[in-house]
Design a protein around this motif. Structure first.
Motif, PDB file in Angstrom:
ATOM      1  N   ASP A  15       0.846  -1.187   0.000  1.00 19.85           N
ATOM      2  CA  ASP A  15       0.000   0.000   0.000  1.00 19.85           C
ATOM      3  C   ASP A  15       0.886   1.243   0.000  1.00 19.85           C
ATOM      4  O   ASP A  15       1.975   1.232   0.596  1.00 19.85           O
ATOM      5  CB  ASP A  15      -0.900   0.043   1.237  1.00 19.85           C
ATOM      6  N   ARG A  57       0.959   6.400   3.933  1.00 16.65           N
ATOM      7  CA  ARG A  57      -0.062   7.386   4.303  1.00 16.65           C
ATOM      8  C   ARG A  57       0.598   8.634   4.855  1.00 16.65           C
ATOM      9  O   ARG A  57       1.672   8.549   5.453  1.00 16.65           O
ATOM     10  CB  ARG A  57      -0.998   6.799   5.362  1.00 16.65           C
ATOM     11  N   PRO A  58      -0.057   9.773   4.696  1.00 14.02           N
ATOM     12  CA  PRO A  58       0.493  11.001   5.286  1.00 14.02           C
ATOM     13  C   PRO A  58       0.672  10.824   6.797  1.00 14.02           C
ATOM     14  O   PRO A  58      -0.170  10.235   7.462  1.00 14.02           O
ATOM     15  CB  PRO A  58      -0.581  12.061   4.995  1.00 14.02           C
TER      16      PRO A  58
END
Length: 109
Positions: A102, A105-106
């Motif tokens: 994946d 993410r931030p």
């Protein structure tokens, strides 16, 4: 001998909860039921949670074999089961190549 009231146990008596399957049995049964319904091999259970209605699982399924294996397509299925481990519903929530992670993410999560 003291008895626990059903009110203290969320409405369930000890006899009600003693005959329910544990997590290992539920996960095993869920994989078998999903494979039978979809015709796809369940590779693993990536998450599970006991809920008031039963169980919620995320099951990783091999959808399409490719060569090399890192290009095979996998999918995550959200699976719901009743308290006894009987499958009550499922849906595909994600499809991805085995070799792909994946995106980050931030915030690093």
């Amino acid at each position: 001998m003291t008895q626990t009231s059903s009110k203290q146990n969320g409405g369930k008596t000890k006899a009600d909860t003693d005959d329910l399957p544990g997590p290992v049995a539920v996960l095993r049964c869920a994989r078998e039921q999903l494979a039978e319904l979809t015709g796809l091999a369940a590779e693993s259970v990536s998450s599970f949670e006991r809920t008031e209605e039963g169980w919620d699982l995320a099951v990783e399924v091999l959808e399409l074999v490719r060569v090399p294996d890192t290009m095979s397509l996998l999918a995550t299925y959200a699976v719901t089961l009743d308290p006894r481990g009987e499958l009550t519903g499922y849906r595909r929530v994600r499809r991805y190549e085995r070799g792909r992670a994946d995106p980050p993410r931030p915030g690093g999560g």
